[in-house]
Design an enzyme around this catalytic site. Structure first.
Site: not given
Lengths: 487, 487
Positions: A205, A314, A345, A369
């Site tokens: 994931f 990751d 997280k 941005t």
């Protein structure tokens, strides 16, 4: 699932266990207090109200965050719940940590919130300092640069963009894009728009944007109906536990997975659709808390290096101290750091660390941005100070060992209900017999005031805050055992 | 570019124009004060420091956000700059608006920042109220539901996911995914992973994730080296101004663009790669401030409806009041609202409004850990109150007319340097003769204390805050004229 309140230890209630200062809780309850079924009537009422303005089908219950503190959340109905899931592994110091609450008076925090910079163009004067204090001070060894982003998906998206840019830059002998590249990319043609791919793993994931879903294989509900990049997916080991008992089996799992990685890289190269990046989680969390061995990851890194492929780890869910080390990959004993490590997280802000050679030199290529938000850096700066001062990483290591010891005792008593106990730090999990039993166990535990997380098809994962300590662990194991007995 | 300080009106200096309360500015300077070249020595020093920990090639200068107020930012060197670009169109009420600064004492703001919920599972008890006050109270007519996200890219990604889900749900006669869909999508095969596409436009910008880059065609530097989905790109009108003088030419531009839309939809359908969504900006901002006529957009919506395609209007840059209406598309006089309207920037939080029929019923399909952040809703709730109370949308309409009137006067005097003056509200732009002249004009204006934005190859865009008023307009035009004279 039992909806009867089953646990009401002591004489305290939701209203008197919490002391509040200017409307925000300042002390931790000593135990769960369940007053209503969960979700209770107030949560159900709020869910109906929410449906009128915002989708809500995944909402479990509503939380009174002003009343929540430490390891305990208080729901809309006043139920006091011991939370070992912590907003999907994302609250590092528990609810309303006083030293973080105090930051609301910090002018840096206020102005960063109200006068939010476009970080890539007009950063705050204290930006480099904030980055240093909040992120570089906890950087994995060998990684000296960081790029901030808004969340884990943005971190992974930009990490793989960096990998693509690196792969093409290598092909050009280190040079920036040619005029031909710049012209052809506007029509999405070669050479400007290359046919590169990212290698992911079964069970992985990495987020829910279209590109990240293309390397995500945890659950069908994430992927169905959404078009995807045709990127290669390798096998990930599926170990049996305890590891020492299944050494040979598990080694074969590693070899099978590594062979699939090598084969996919080779076949893609033949098709001129080279793999530019490998992205992998230390623990496939959403997928079911599947681990890889240090040997597996060391070899994976070697394969990446041998093929000029960026090795992306990751650590969105595993990073930030809960693994017993600041970063889970630090337990692999790699000869050199991963090329890129992504986070979010518990890091409060999204982003990624990268090796110097992965730096993108041209402006506006890695850009948007906001690119993260300095309020999160102000908060993380303080959180890191607390984590270091209070030795919280060591605590997750110690508590994690005790947690697995307790679960192993339960496994010995209930071997058909609890098995494959595994973990790094408090990132601990076990398997149950089937999905229905797993879900029922989670429901009963919640009805007893303990929130745990599910993952994969039949697994249960613990993702407590870094302040999860012996007393919380004791209660967790007690309630879990009672829930098992209630099954 | 001139690096000599050229403007020092009055006797005020950076240190005495700003009155500070607990370290945060509380009043607006009356004019720019330039003390050093921009970037000045302090900004350059900070840029060097930043390079050690974080990429910085697009950084223009560093900002002292504590000292900035209203329409004026103060840079690291104490230069006071009138800012008509506002962090790429993202600050609605200017820097450090006192009513937003005051929110730092609001327990909702504090707890939302420190105890950040996983919104899809455990929302705050006040979430529906916040959504109502902050977002539904300014919803485009006909759109009653909203989905919060972290930023504009996340908003657009999830809007097109919603469109894909809608398209496939329609194909299934309104039913959820079948078992076959759920199984096949895990291998990214039909029918679970459909060959659908999104139609975008030449000159468009929708974000920098891989999928959003696939419908982005503003600048090569965004796209080069990054693999992309093979999605169709239609023509977007390129008008000549003033509109009334070039009616026939501009109508032909509309027709040409609409024909390309129809042709691409038809050809994709033949190839079984149906277009599921059209995504379009009211003003192609990043691409060069290109507008479409109300007729163009009305017909585009009709084409979408006739083909069962979701019509997504990307108002990330145009939404939130600066167009002279709350949402730019409200000026198109559509017979019914767009199916989805995405937002971010001035809305402070990312997200999208959608029609009831686009609601995704199954849990965890539109989901991620944070899905936006309630602190932004607390801030937006107050900002919306101020915008309504102070009639700021009407103000942008009025000031926008005056801005274009002033620019037209300059156009009459300097017709080779300023032309195609256009705009909606303060979202106003003009073209210059070439990229070099445009960039030089921006540099000279900045050296005189006026920040404006570039866009496309040769255009200049204004993106001031909603509190940009007559005095700021007057100074803007004065400095711009002097800058033109300096060219």
């Amino acid at each position: 699932m039992s909806h009867t309140p089953t646990l009401k230890l002591g004489r305290s209630t939701a209203t008197n266990v919490i002391r509040c200062l200017s409307g925000i809780a300042t002390s931790e309850p000593s135990q769960p207090v369940v007053l209503t079924p969960i979700p209770g009537p107030k949560s159900q009422e709020l869910k109906t109200a929410m449906a009128k303005v915002h989708q809500n089908p995944s909402v479990k219950f509503f939380v009174d965050y002003e009343k929540s503190f430490g390891n305990y959340l208080v729901d809309a109905d006043g139920n006091v719940i011991l939370d070992t899931f912590m907003q999907i592994s994302s609250i590092p110091l528990g609810y309303n940590h006083p030293e973080l609450v105090a930051l609301h008076k910090d002018p840096r925090f206020i102005t960063a919130a109200v006068s939010r910079p476009a970080l890539g163009s007009f950063p705050r004067t204290d930006f480099a300092d904030l980055v240093k204090n909040a992120l570089i001070s906890i950087a994995p060894k060998g990684l000296t640069h960081v790029q901030t982003m808004m969340d884990g998906t943005g971190a992974n998206e930009n990490a793989i963009k960096t990998a693509f840019i690196k792969y093409q830059t290598n092909r050009r002998g280190g040079k920036p894009p040619t005029t031909e590249d710049l012209i052809s990319c506007m029509n999405q043609e070669l050479p400007g728009t290359p046919h590169l791919s990212v290698l992911g793993f079964h069970g992985a994931f990495h987020g829910r944007s279209l590109a990240m879903l293309s390397v995500t294989r945890s659950k069908a509900v994430h992927k169905v109906d959404i078009p995807a990049f045709d990127w290669p997916i390798a096998l990930f080991p599926r170990y049996k536990y305890p590891l020492e008992k299944f050494e040979e089996y598990n080694r074969a799992e590693d070899e099978k997975a590594l062979k699939s990685v090598r084969d996919l890289i080779a076949s893609r190269k033949k098709e001129n659709r080279d793999v530019a990046a490998i992205i992998v989680e230390p623990i496939q969390s959403e997928g079911g808390d599947f681990h890889g061995s240090p040997e597996f990851f060391r070899e994976l890194q070697k394969i990446a290096a041998d093929n000029g492929i960026t090795f992306i780890v990751d650590e969105v869910q595993t990073g930030g101290g809960a693994s017993g080390t600041l970063w889970a990959h630090e337990q692999w004993d790699l000869p050199t750091s991963p090329d890129i490590v992504t986070f979010s997280k518990k890091a409060l802000i999204g982003g990624y660390y990268y090796k110097d050679e992965w730096k993108v030199n041209e402006p506006y290529r890695i850009y948007n941005t906001w690119m993260g938000e300095p309020t999160k850096l102000v908060t993380l700066e303080k959180a890191v100070e607390v984590i270091k001062r209070d030795n919280l990483v060591q605590k997750t290591k110690d508590v994690g060992i005790e947690l697995r010891r307790g679960l192993s005792v339960l496994e010995a008593i209930y071997p058909r209900l609890i098995f494959n106990v595994r973990g790094m730090g408090t990132l601990t999990a076990f398997d149950t017999s089937d999905t229905k039993t797993r879900d029922k166990l989670l429901d009963i535990a919640l009805a007893r005031g303990l929130q745990i997380g599910g993952c994969g098809d039949t697994s249960i994962r613990f993702r407590p805050a870094l302040i999860f300590d012996e007393p919380h662990l004791k209660l967790t194991l007690e309630i879990l055992e009672r829930a098992i007995k209630d099954l």
